[in-house]
Design an enzyme around this catalytic site. Structure first.
Site, PDB file in Angstrom:
ATOM      1  N   HIS A  74       0.817  -1.226   0.000  1.00 39.43           N
ATOM      2  CA  HIS A  74       0.000   0.000   0.000  1.00 39.43           C
ATOM      3  C   HIS A  74       0.845   1.268   0.000  1.00 39.43           C
ATOM      4  CE1 HIS A  74       0.016   0.927   4.442  1.00 39.43           C
ATOM      5  NE2 HIS A  74       0.104  -0.374   4.587  1.00 39.43           N
ATOM      6  N   ASP A 188       5.644   1.992   6.851  1.00 37.13           N
ATOM      7  CA  ASP A 188       4.429   1.207   6.617  1.00 37.13           C
ATOM      8  C   ASP A 188       3.588   2.006   5.622  1.00 37.13           C
ATOM      9  OD1 ASP A 188       2.068  -0.201   6.717  1.00 37.13           O
ATOM     10  OD2 ASP A 188       1.612   0.308   8.791  1.00 37.13           O
ATOM     11  N   GLU A 221      -5.124   1.811   2.421  1.00 39.68           N
ATOM     12  CA  GLU A 221      -5.111   0.616   3.275  1.00 39.68           C
ATOM     13  C   GLU A 221      -5.505   0.965   4.701  1.00 39.68           C
ATOM     14  OE1 GLU A 221      -3.286  -2.394   6.067  1.00 39.68           O
ATOM     15  OE2 GLU A 221      -2.901  -0.270   5.941  1.00 39.68           O
ATOM     16  N   GLU A 222      -4.971   2.075   5.175  1.00 35.72           N
ATOM     17  CA  GLU A 222      -5.079   2.396   6.606  1.00 35.72           C
ATOM     18  C   GLU A 222      -6.503   2.733   7.056  1.00 35.72           C
ATOM     19  OE1 GLU A 222      -2.693   1.789   8.518  1.00 35.72           O
ATOM     20  OE2 GLU A 222      -0.819   2.005   7.416  1.00 35.72           O
ATOM     21  N   HIS A 332       3.837   2.705  12.838  1.00 33.67           N
ATOM     22  CA  HIS A 332       2.806   3.726  13.073  1.00 33.67           C
ATOM     23  C   HIS A 332       3.319   4.859  13.972  1.00 33.67           C
ATOM     24  CE1 HIS A 332      -1.116   1.683  11.562  1.00 33.67           C
ATOM     25  NE2 HIS A 332      -0.076   1.430  10.784  1.00 33.67           N
TER      26      HIS A 332
HETATM   27 CO    CO Z   1       0.598  -1.342   6.469  1.00 36.06          CO
END
Ligand code: CO
Length: 360
Positions: A74, A188, A221-222, A332
Protein backbone atom coordinates in the site's frame (compact mmCIF):
# COMPACT_ATOMS: atom_id res chain seq x y z
CA UNK A 1 25.94 -7.55 -2.13
CA UNK A 2 25.73 -9.57 -5.32
CA UNK A 3 23.58 -7.99 -8.02
CA UNK A 4 23.83 -4.58 -9.64
CA UNK A 5 20.08 -4.15 -9.31
CA UNK A 6 19.54 -5.57 -5.86
CA UNK A 7 21.98 -4.24 -3.28
CA UNK A 8 21.82 -2.47 0.07
CA UNK A 9 22.70 0.92 -1.43
CA UNK A 10 19.89 0.84 -3.94
CA UNK A 11 17.45 -0.26 -1.23
CA UNK A 12 18.61 2.61 0.98
CA UNK A 13 18.16 5.17 -1.83
CA UNK A 14 14.62 3.98 -2.61
CA UNK A 15 13.65 3.77 1.08
CA UNK A 16 14.71 7.37 1.60
CA UNK A 17 12.93 8.57 -1.52
CA UNK A 18 9.69 6.60 -1.10
CA UNK A 19 9.25 7.47 2.59
CA UNK A 20 9.83 11.18 1.91
CA UNK A 21 6.58 11.56 -0.06
CA UNK A 22 3.41 12.89 1.56
CA UNK A 23 0.73 10.24 1.10
CA UNK A 24 -1.97 10.26 3.77
CA UNK A 25 -4.86 7.93 2.83
CA UNK A 26 -6.80 9.43 -0.07
CA UNK A 27 -3.90 11.73 -1.04
CA UNK A 28 -1.34 9.27 -2.42
CA UNK A 29 -0.74 11.02 -5.79
CA UNK A 30 2.90 11.95 -5.13
CA UNK A 31 3.77 8.35 -4.24
CA UNK A 32 1.79 6.89 -7.16
CA UNK A 33 3.29 9.31 -9.70
CA UNK A 34 6.83 8.43 -8.63
CA UNK A 35 6.13 4.69 -8.81
CA UNK A 36 4.45 4.98 -12.21
CA UNK A 37 7.34 7.00 -13.64
CA UNK A 38 9.94 4.51 -12.33
CA UNK A 39 8.06 1.61 -13.94
CA UNK A 40 7.42 3.42 -17.23
CA UNK A 41 10.89 4.95 -17.61
CA UNK A 42 12.63 1.65 -16.94
CA UNK A 43 10.10 -0.37 -18.98
CA UNK A 44 9.67 -2.90 -16.18
CA UNK A 45 6.37 -4.57 -17.10
CA UNK A 46 4.06 -5.32 -20.03
CA UNK A 47 1.28 -2.98 -18.85
CA UNK A 48 1.01 -0.34 -16.13
CA UNK A 49 -1.70 2.22 -15.37
CA UNK A 50 -3.29 4.24 -12.56
CA UNK A 51 -6.92 3.29 -11.93
CA UNK A 52 -9.81 5.52 -10.93
CA UNK A 53 -9.06 5.35 -7.19
CA UNK A 54 -5.33 5.94 -7.65
CA UNK A 55 -3.93 2.39 -7.42
CA UNK A 56 -0.90 1.77 -9.62
CA UNK A 57 -1.72 -1.55 -11.33
CA UNK A 58 0.75 -3.51 -13.45
CA UNK A 59 1.04 -6.81 -15.31
CA UNK A 60 4.15 -8.83 -16.20
CA UNK A 61 3.19 -11.77 -18.38
CA UNK A 62 4.63 -15.22 -17.70
CA UNK A 63 5.43 -17.83 -20.37
CA UNK A 64 3.02 -20.43 -19.06
CA UNK A 65 0.61 -18.36 -16.98
CA UNK A 66 -0.65 -21.30 -14.95
CA UNK A 67 -0.83 -18.96 -11.99
CA UNK A 68 -1.56 -15.26 -11.89
CA UNK A 69 0.16 -14.02 -8.75
CA UNK A 70 -0.92 -10.71 -7.25
CA UNK A 71 1.64 -8.80 -5.19
CA UNK A 72 0.19 -5.89 -3.21
CA UNK A 73 1.83 -3.09 -1.19
CA UNK A 74 0.00 0.00 0.00
CA UNK A 75 1.05 3.53 -0.89
CA UNK A 76 -0.81 5.43 1.85
CA UNK A 77 0.40 6.38 5.33
CA UNK A 78 -1.49 7.25 8.51
CA UNK A 79 -2.14 10.89 9.30
CA UNK A 80 -4.88 13.18 10.53
CA UNK A 81 -7.59 15.46 9.20
CA UNK A 82 -8.60 18.97 10.25
CA UNK A 83 -12.05 18.72 11.86
CA UNK A 84 -12.56 22.28 13.15
CA UNK A 85 -10.91 25.70 12.90
CA UNK A 86 -10.97 27.80 16.10
CA UNK A 87 -11.70 31.55 15.85
CA UNK A 88 -8.10 32.24 16.94
CA UNK A 89 -6.56 30.10 14.19
CA UNK A 90 -5.88 26.85 16.03
CA UNK A 91 -6.92 23.59 14.35
CA UNK A 92 -8.71 20.61 15.88
CA UNK A 93 -8.13 17.25 14.21
CA UNK A 94 -9.17 13.60 14.00
CA UNK A 95 -6.90 10.64 13.18
CA UNK A 96 -6.76 8.98 9.75
CA UNK A 97 -5.67 5.42 10.60
CA UNK A 98 -4.39 4.08 13.90
CA UNK A 99 -2.10 6.35 15.91
CA UNK A 100 -0.83 5.69 19.39
CA UNK A 101 -2.29 8.89 20.91
CA UNK A 102 0.51 9.01 23.54
CA UNK A 103 3.15 9.91 20.97
CA UNK A 104 1.34 12.85 19.34
CA UNK A 105 1.79 15.66 21.84
CA UNK A 106 4.62 18.10 21.09
CA UNK A 107 5.31 16.63 17.64
CA UNK A 108 6.05 18.63 14.51
CA UNK A 109 3.54 18.05 11.74
CA UNK A 110 3.18 18.79 8.06
CA UNK A 111 -0.15 19.83 6.57
CA UNK A 112 -1.18 19.71 2.95
CA UNK A 113 -2.95 22.82 1.65
CA UNK A 114 -5.76 22.60 -0.91
CA UNK A 115 -3.26 23.56 -3.60
CA UNK A 116 -0.92 20.74 -2.57
CA UNK A 117 1.70 22.79 -0.74
CA UNK A 118 3.18 21.57 2.54
CA UNK A 119 2.89 23.73 5.69
CA UNK A 120 4.49 23.16 9.10
CA UNK A 121 2.65 22.90 12.42
CA UNK A 122 2.96 21.69 16.01
CA UNK A 123 0.61 19.55 18.09
CA UNK A 124 0.02 21.33 21.40
CA UNK A 125 -2.19 21.20 24.49
CA UNK A 126 -2.55 23.08 27.77
CA UNK A 127 0.98 23.98 28.99
CA UNK A 128 2.37 21.96 31.94
CA UNK A 129 2.65 25.13 34.05
CA UNK A 130 -1.13 25.44 33.97
CA UNK A 131 -1.97 21.80 34.70
CA UNK A 132 -2.38 20.24 38.14
CA UNK A 133 -0.13 17.38 39.30
CA UNK A 134 -3.00 14.86 38.86
CA UNK A 135 -3.73 16.18 35.34
CA UNK A 136 -0.11 15.70 34.34
CA UNK A 137 -0.29 11.99 35.23
CA UNK A 138 -3.14 11.40 32.80
CA UNK A 139 -2.85 10.75 29.08
CA UNK A 140 -3.89 13.86 27.16
CA UNK A 141 -6.96 13.02 25.05
CA UNK A 142 -7.09 13.86 21.36
CA UNK A 143 -9.96 16.30 22.09
CA UNK A 144 -7.61 18.34 24.26
CA UNK A 145 -4.94 18.65 21.57
CA UNK A 146 -4.79 21.14 18.72
CA UNK A 147 -2.48 22.04 15.85
CA UNK A 148 -0.76 25.40 15.97
CA UNK A 149 0.22 26.67 12.51
CA UNK A 150 1.15 30.16 13.65
CA UNK A 151 -2.09 31.76 12.41
CA UNK A 152 -4.06 34.21 14.52
CA UNK A 153 -7.57 33.96 13.01
CA UNK A 154 -9.87 31.61 11.16
CA UNK A 155 -9.74 33.88 8.09
CA UNK A 156 -5.96 33.68 8.01
CA UNK A 157 -6.21 29.87 8.10
CA UNK A 158 -8.76 29.78 5.28
CA UNK A 159 -6.67 32.20 3.18
CA UNK A 160 -3.70 29.86 3.48
CA UNK A 161 -5.88 27.12 1.91
CA UNK A 162 -6.25 25.02 5.02
CA UNK A 163 -9.87 24.03 5.63
CA UNK A 164 -11.98 21.35 7.27
CA UNK A 165 -10.84 18.12 5.57
CA UNK A 166 -7.24 19.22 5.05
CA UNK A 167 -4.86 16.37 5.87
CA UNK A 168 -1.47 16.15 7.51
CA UNK A 169 0.93 13.79 9.18
CA UNK A 170 3.83 13.82 11.61
CA UNK A 171 6.99 15.20 10.10
CA UNK A 172 10.25 13.25 10.34
CA UNK A 173 13.60 13.12 8.62
CA UNK A 174 15.21 9.95 7.30
CA UNK A 175 18.10 9.00 9.58
CA UNK A 176 20.85 6.45 9.17
CA UNK A 177 21.76 4.37 12.23
CA UNK A 178 24.65 1.90 12.61
CA UNK A 179 24.31 -1.67 11.26
CA UNK A 180 22.35 -0.58 8.17
CA UNK A 181 19.40 0.41 10.35
CA UNK A 182 17.35 3.35 9.05
CA UNK A 183 14.68 5.46 10.74
CA UNK A 184 11.89 7.53 9.22
CA UNK A 185 8.19 8.02 8.62
CA UNK A 186 5.74 6.08 6.44
CA UNK A 187 7.86 2.89 6.37
CA UNK A 188 4.43 1.21 6.62
CA UNK A 189 4.15 0.57 3.73
CA UNK A 190 6.61 2.39 1.46
CA UNK A 191 8.85 -0.52 2.44
CA UNK A 192 6.49 -2.85 0.56
CA UNK A 193 6.60 -0.46 -2.42
CA UNK A 194 10.40 -0.60 -2.28
CA UNK A 195 10.28 -4.43 -2.31
CA UNK A 196 7.96 -4.49 -5.33
CA UNK A 197 10.00 -1.98 -7.35
CA UNK A 198 13.21 -3.96 -6.79
CA UNK A 199 11.42 -7.19 -7.63
CA UNK A 200 10.14 -5.68 -10.89
CA UNK A 201 13.69 -4.66 -11.80
CA UNK A 202 15.03 -8.16 -11.04
CA UNK A 203 12.32 -9.95 -12.99
CA UNK A 204 12.85 -7.58 -15.89
CA UNK A 205 16.57 -8.29 -15.96
CA UNK A 206 16.12 -12.09 -16.08
CA UNK A 207 12.95 -12.03 -18.09
CA UNK A 208 12.00 -15.75 -18.22
CA UNK A 209 9.17 -16.30 -15.75
CA UNK A 210 6.45 -18.94 -15.90
CA UNK A 211 3.72 -17.36 -13.80
CA UNK A 212 2.16 -14.02 -14.62
CA UNK A 213 2.85 -11.41 -11.95
CA UNK A 214 0.22 -8.77 -11.17
CA UNK A 215 1.05 -5.73 -9.06
CA UNK A 216 -1.11 -3.42 -7.00
CA UNK A 217 0.44 -0.39 -5.34
CA UNK A 218 -2.76 0.12 -3.40
CA UNK A 219 -4.34 3.25 -1.95
CA UNK A 220 -6.22 3.70 1.34
CA UNK A 221 -5.11 0.62 3.28
CA UNK A 222 -5.08 2.40 6.61
CA UNK A 223 -8.77 3.29 6.53
CA UNK A 224 -10.23 -0.04 5.41
CA UNK A 225 -8.01 -1.60 2.73
CA UNK A 226 -9.97 0.06 -0.07
CA UNK A 227 -7.45 -0.02 -2.94
CA UNK A 228 -6.59 -3.67 -2.27
CA UNK A 229 -10.25 -4.58 -2.63
CA UNK A 230 -10.84 -2.85 -5.96
CA UNK A 231 -7.39 -3.58 -7.43
CA UNK A 232 -7.68 -7.33 -6.76
CA UNK A 233 -11.13 -7.36 -8.37
CA UNK A 234 -9.73 -5.74 -11.51
CA UNK A 235 -6.59 -7.91 -11.75
CA UNK A 236 -8.43 -11.18 -10.97
CA UNK A 237 -5.50 -13.22 -9.56
CA UNK A 238 -5.30 -16.93 -8.73
CA UNK A 239 -3.20 -16.24 -5.63
CA UNK A 240 -2.12 -13.16 -3.69
CA UNK A 241 0.57 -11.93 -1.34
CA UNK A 242 0.51 -8.65 0.57
CA UNK A 243 3.97 -7.22 1.20
CA UNK A 244 3.92 -5.31 4.45
CA UNK A 245 5.83 -3.80 7.30
CA UNK A 246 5.15 -5.48 10.61
CA UNK A 247 5.66 -4.93 14.32
CA UNK A 248 9.03 -6.03 15.60
CA UNK A 249 8.58 -5.93 19.35
CA UNK A 250 12.09 -7.21 20.11
CA UNK A 251 12.63 -4.51 22.71
CA UNK A 252 13.03 -4.44 26.51
CA UNK A 253 10.04 -5.41 28.62
CA UNK A 254 8.31 -7.74 26.13
CA UNK A 255 8.01 -11.48 26.85
CA UNK A 256 9.55 -13.71 24.19
CA UNK A 257 6.20 -15.43 23.65
CA UNK A 258 4.67 -12.06 22.75
CA UNK A 259 7.27 -10.88 20.25
CA UNK A 260 5.66 -11.34 16.80
CA UNK A 261 8.90 -10.87 14.79
CA UNK A 262 12.52 -9.78 15.19
CA UNK A 263 14.67 -7.22 13.37
CA UNK A 264 17.52 -8.79 11.38
CA UNK A 265 16.02 -12.28 11.09
CA UNK A 266 14.69 -11.81 7.57
CA UNK A 267 11.21 -11.59 6.06
CA UNK A 268 8.30 -12.63 8.26
CA UNK A 269 5.78 -15.07 6.80
CA UNK A 270 2.31 -14.69 8.31
CA UNK A 271 0.51 -17.89 9.31
CA UNK A 272 -2.55 -15.93 10.47
CA UNK A 273 -3.43 -12.38 11.43
CA UNK A 274 -6.71 -10.74 12.42
CA UNK A 275 -7.87 -10.72 8.80
CA UNK A 276 -6.60 -13.97 7.30
CA UNK A 277 -5.61 -17.58 7.84
CA UNK A 278 -2.81 -17.68 5.28
CA UNK A 279 -2.96 -20.24 2.49
CA UNK A 280 -0.80 -23.22 3.61
CA UNK A 281 -0.02 -23.90 -0.06
CA UNK A 282 1.47 -20.45 -0.58
CA UNK A 283 3.40 -20.62 2.68
CA UNK A 284 4.82 -24.02 1.71
CA UNK A 285 6.02 -22.58 -1.61
CA UNK A 286 7.60 -19.62 0.24
CA UNK A 287 9.32 -21.80 2.85
CA UNK A 288 10.56 -24.58 0.56
CA UNK A 289 12.09 -22.04 -1.83
CA UNK A 290 13.61 -20.01 1.03
CA UNK A 291 15.22 -23.15 2.45
CA UNK A 292 16.50 -24.36 -0.90
CA UNK A 293 17.98 -20.95 -1.77
CA UNK A 294 19.24 -20.31 1.81
CA UNK A 295 17.21 -17.14 2.34
CA UNK A 296 16.54 -16.34 6.01
CA UNK A 297 12.89 -16.12 7.08
CA UNK A 298 10.84 -16.16 10.26
CA UNK A 299 7.24 -17.10 11.03
CA UNK A 300 5.19 -14.22 12.38
CA UNK A 301 3.30 -15.20 15.53
CA UNK A 302 -0.50 -14.95 15.29
CA UNK A 303 -2.74 -12.91 15.59
CA UNK A 304 -1.28 -9.43 15.25
CA UNK A 305 -2.50 -6.80 12.78
CA UNK A 306 -4.57 -6.98 9.64
CA UNK A 307 -3.51 -6.52 6.05
CA UNK A 308 -4.58 -6.12 2.44
CA UNK A 309 -4.35 -9.93 2.15
CA UNK A 310 -7.61 -10.19 4.13
CA UNK A 311 -9.37 -8.34 1.31
CA UNK A 312 -7.55 -10.05 -1.56
CA UNK A 313 -8.63 -13.49 -0.30
CA UNK A 314 -12.34 -12.62 -0.56
CA UNK A 315 -12.11 -11.24 -4.11
CA UNK A 316 -14.67 -12.73 -6.51
CA UNK A 317 -14.81 -16.53 -5.86
CA UNK A 318 -11.90 -16.36 -3.38
CA UNK A 319 -8.13 -16.06 -3.80
CA UNK A 320 -5.68 -18.08 -1.64
CA UNK A 321 -3.44 -15.44 -0.06
CA UNK A 322 -0.68 -14.78 2.44
CA UNK A 323 1.48 -11.97 3.80
CA UNK A 324 5.23 -11.41 3.82
CA UNK A 325 6.48 -8.56 6.00
CA UNK A 326 9.64 -6.64 6.72
CA UNK A 327 10.11 -6.38 10.51
CA UNK A 328 10.00 -2.81 11.79
CA UNK A 329 10.16 -1.32 15.30
CA UNK A 330 7.91 1.61 16.36
CA UNK A 331 5.57 1.09 13.41
CA UNK A 332 2.81 3.73 13.07
CA UNK A 333 5.12 6.41 14.42
CA UNK A 334 7.41 8.95 12.71
CA UNK A 335 10.40 7.05 14.06
CA UNK A 336 10.00 3.61 12.51
CA UNK A 337 13.26 1.68 12.58
CA UNK A 338 14.23 -1.20 10.32
CA UNK A 339 17.26 -3.01 8.91
CA UNK A 340 17.99 -2.73 5.19
CA UNK A 341 19.12 -6.39 4.97
CA UNK A 342 15.58 -7.43 5.94
CA UNK A 343 14.22 -5.57 2.89
CA UNK A 344 16.95 -7.15 0.73
CA UNK A 345 16.03 -10.66 1.92
CA UNK A 346 12.32 -9.94 1.41
CA UNK A 347 12.97 -9.08 -2.25
CA UNK A 348 14.98 -12.31 -2.62
CA UNK A 349 12.24 -14.38 -0.97
CA UNK A 350 9.51 -13.00 -3.23
CA UNK A 351 11.73 -13.46 -6.28
CA UNK A 352 12.32 -17.17 -5.54
CA UNK A 353 8.63 -17.55 -4.76
CA UNK A 354 7.84 -16.29 -8.27
CA UNK A 355 10.56 -18.34 -10.00
CA UNK A 356 9.82 -21.36 -7.79
CA UNK A 357 13.07 -23.36 -8.24
CA UNK A 358 11.79 -25.84 -5.58
CA UNK A 359 8.95 -26.58 -8.01
CA UNK A 360 6.14 -26.58 -5.45
CO1 CO B 1 0.60 -1.34 6.47
Amino acid sequence: MKSEILNIESIRVFQRKLSSFFGVSGYEEDVSKFILSEIENKGLVDRVWIDQLGNVLAVKEGNESKNEILLDAHTDEIGFMVSHIEKNGFLRFVPVGGWDIRILLGQSVILRTESGEIMPGIIGSKPPHLTSVSERKKIVELNDMYIDIGMSSKDEVLNSKINIGSVGTLSATFEEFPNNMVCGKAFDDRTGCNVLLHLMMLLNENSEIKDTVLYNFAVQEEIGRIGATTGAFKLNPTMGIAIENTTAADVPGIKESEIPVYIGKGPAITVADKSIISSPKINRRLIKNAEQEKIPYQLKKPMYGLTDAGKIQVTREGVPSSVVSVPCRYIHSPTSLLKLEDIYDTVRLIEVFIRNPANI
